[in-house]
Design a protein around this motif. Sequence first.
Motif, short mmCIF file in Angstrom:
data_model
loop_
_atom_site.label_atom_id
_atom_site.label_comp_id
_atom_site.label_asym_id
_atom_site.label_seq_id
_atom_site.Cartn_x
_atom_site.Cartn_y
_atom_site.Cartn_z
N SER A 199 0.84 -1.20 0.00
CA SER A 199 0.00 0.00 0.00
C SER A 199 0.87 1.24 0.00
N TRP A 200 0.57 2.17 -0.90
CA TRP A 200 1.31 3.44 -1.00
C TRP A 200 0.47 4.60 -0.50
N SER A 201 1.13 5.62 0.01
CA SER A 201 0.47 6.91 0.19
C SER A 201 0.26 7.53 -1.19
N ASP A 202 -0.66 8.49 -1.28
CA ASP A 202 -0.99 9.05 -2.60
C ASP A 202 0.20 9.69 -3.29
N ASP A 203 1.17 10.23 -2.51
CA ASP A 203 2.35 10.86 -3.12
C ASP A 203 3.52 9.90 -3.24
N GLU A 204 3.31 8.62 -2.89
CA GLU A 204 4.33 7.57 -2.98
C GLU A 204 5.55 7.82 -2.09
N GLN A 205 5.41 8.68 -1.10
CA GLN A 205 6.51 8.87 -0.16
C GLN A 205 6.65 7.68 0.80
N ILE A 206 5.53 6.99 1.04
CA ILE A 206 5.52 5.87 1.98
C ILE A 206 4.88 4.67 1.31
N CYS A 207 5.46 3.49 1.56
CA CYS A 207 4.89 2.23 1.10
C CYS A 207 4.93 1.25 2.28
N VAL A 208 3.86 0.47 2.43
CA VAL A 208 3.74 -0.43 3.58
C VAL A 208 3.35 -1.82 3.09
N ARG A 209 3.94 -2.84 3.73
CA ARG A 209 3.49 -4.22 3.52
C ARG A 209 3.62 -4.98 4.83
N SER A 210 2.76 -6.01 4.99
CA SER A 210 2.74 -6.82 6.21
C SER A 210 3.66 -8.02 6.03
N VAL A 211 4.57 -8.21 7.02
CA VAL A 211 5.53 -9.32 6.98
C VAL A 211 5.62 -9.91 8.38
N ASN A 212 5.08 -11.12 8.57
CA ASN A 212 5.22 -11.86 9.82
C ASN A 212 4.85 -11.01 11.05
N ASN A 213 3.62 -10.58 11.10
CA ASN A 213 3.10 -9.81 12.24
C ASN A 213 3.75 -8.44 12.41
N GLU A 214 4.41 -7.97 11.39
CA GLU A 214 5.00 -6.63 11.42
C GLU A 214 4.57 -5.86 10.18
N LEU A 215 4.52 -4.55 10.31
CA LEU A 215 4.33 -3.69 9.14
C LEU A 215 5.67 -3.05 8.80
N HIS A 216 6.13 -3.29 7.59
CA HIS A 216 7.39 -2.71 7.12
C HIS A 216 7.09 -1.48 6.29
N PHE A 217 7.72 -0.36 6.63
CA PHE A 217 7.53 0.91 5.94
C PHE A 217 8.77 1.23 5.09
N TYR A 218 8.53 1.59 3.83
CA TYR A 218 9.58 2.02 2.92
C TYR A 218 9.30 3.47 2.52
N GLU A 219 10.37 4.21 2.24
CA GLU A 219 10.22 5.61 1.87
C GLU A 219 10.76 5.86 0.47
N ASN A 220 10.03 6.67 -0.30
CA ASN A 220 10.45 7.13 -1.63
C ASN A 220 10.82 5.97 -2.55
N ASN A 221 10.04 4.87 -2.46
CA ASN A 221 10.21 3.70 -3.32
C ASN A 221 11.61 3.08 -3.23
N ASP A 222 12.26 3.23 -2.09
CA ASP A 222 13.54 2.56 -1.83
C ASP A 222 13.23 1.27 -1.07
N PHE A 223 13.15 0.16 -1.79
CA PHE A 223 12.76 -1.10 -1.19
C PHE A 223 13.95 -1.92 -0.70
N ASN A 224 15.12 -1.37 -0.77
CA ASN A 224 16.30 -2.05 -0.23
C ASN A 224 16.51 -1.71 1.25
N THR A 225 15.80 -0.70 1.74
CA THR A 225 15.97 -0.27 3.13
C THR A 225 14.60 -0.15 3.79
N ILE A 226 14.44 -0.84 4.92
CA ILE A 226 13.20 -0.71 5.71
C ILE A 226 13.35 0.53 6.58
#
Length: 509
Positions: A105-132
Amino acid sequence: MAPPTPLLAVRGSEGTSLLCGPPSSCLSVSVSVVKSSDGSLVSTLDLPKTSLLDFSPLNRVLVTWQVYKTQNSPQAEANLQLWDVQSGQLIKALYQKKVESWCPSWSDDEQICVRSVNNELHFYENNDFNTIANKLHVQKVSDFVLSPGSQPSKVAVYVPGSKGAPSFVRLYQYPVLGGPTAALANKSFFKADRVSMHWNKRASAVLVTASTEVDKTGASYYGEQTLHYLAVNGETAVVQLPKNGPIYDIAWSPNSAEFCVVYGFMPAKATIFNLKCDPVFDFGTGSRNAAYYSPQGHILVLAGFGNLQGQMEVWDVKKYKQVSRPQEPDTTHFSWCPDGEHVVTATCSPRLRVNNGYKIWHYTGSVLHKQDVAAGVELWEVRWQPFPDSIFPEKAIKYQAAPSEAPPTQAYRPPALRHLPATPSAKLEAKPEPEPPCDPAPVSNSQSESSSGDPETDKKIRNIKKKLKAIEELKEQEASGKVLQKNQLEKKQKEEQLLKELQELQISK
């Protein structure tokens, strides 16, 4: 400058096409990205087993999902891929076993992206998926919904109850995710096997429908459902619904100041509530199970799809006046055009594999375009081209039907009479639709009754009709799965006797 004309994408067994655009091949051997403006190919991805795909809000990232398979090796391949739309390059490959909540799930401006992983929510910023960038750890988190709109983003999380503890929903504002006071609001409740969470457009409040699979009282086949309200200022409440039965649909108004609920045993009620969860307007009962606000929020459609007859009630929500009442049976898809003037209804596979096709309507009830697919061909999906909210301003509501481009529906004529010229017939002529009520009040089925001149006889007729109405309600409850009590069954058995008495009284008039 005049607003653009939204395109309608149509996907079926013979390919994908755009109204006002060229066709694009869909052979289930690859994923192709094309421009809707001219149909030119942007990129092609060799992904023959793709089951689901979606775009990020600003169309920078394409997400594809394939069924998770281990095959012969204990370590399966990453089945969730994130692609750069313009270059077609793979950004990140991740593991996603379950199809539930498969897409980040992204915020409308794509500054934040979230996905659920093993009872945790992982947040990514500015579409950088190499760093939580951040994590929210809540024990046994089952579901989450990211808020719409601009920053700061908020997230609603749901944790199911266990071992006598209640379920709960909490609201957080990014990036403040830890600590005992981090939650903006918290609402706990029992009787919840699953929930659905709905943010309003301003991200100021959430509606939560809590459902159980089984109603232990036996009153409903659908289980039990309750509706809860949470605001980011900490306010919480239970929305009190005056009629028992399932909650079919809830819809926030785009103004974020009110919401509509369709609920109760058939015929279902529909009510608009304000942010204090107080009822503002009641539309009465009807054959309906869905509610759809126009993108501008000035029109509301109450509809009965699925196993209902496809009746649509179009309402002016400022005057609470009905605009039109079209009908389209076998509808499996309904959506508003971004211009707030038109809607599309469609019959799609695999929900229904016969009579596939779609219609474009004006909200006044006129059919502007009709397209039926050929026998043996399936229609899978129909979707409007998205536009920013500011592109199409609200227009004044019209009550006169727009000119229809589709051929008018004619009365049925037996095959033996079709070669003869049509003649007026009371049985074949269509009765005109009654004018919608002008007063801002629910539609009423009551009609003025003629008086017999004898007050005692009139009183008996009214009492019998009241009893017959109660019997009809019992029959509807029984049809919906409710087990009737002994006294209710006895009351139901008196229907024939009451009808006979009513007929004798009316004849005596």
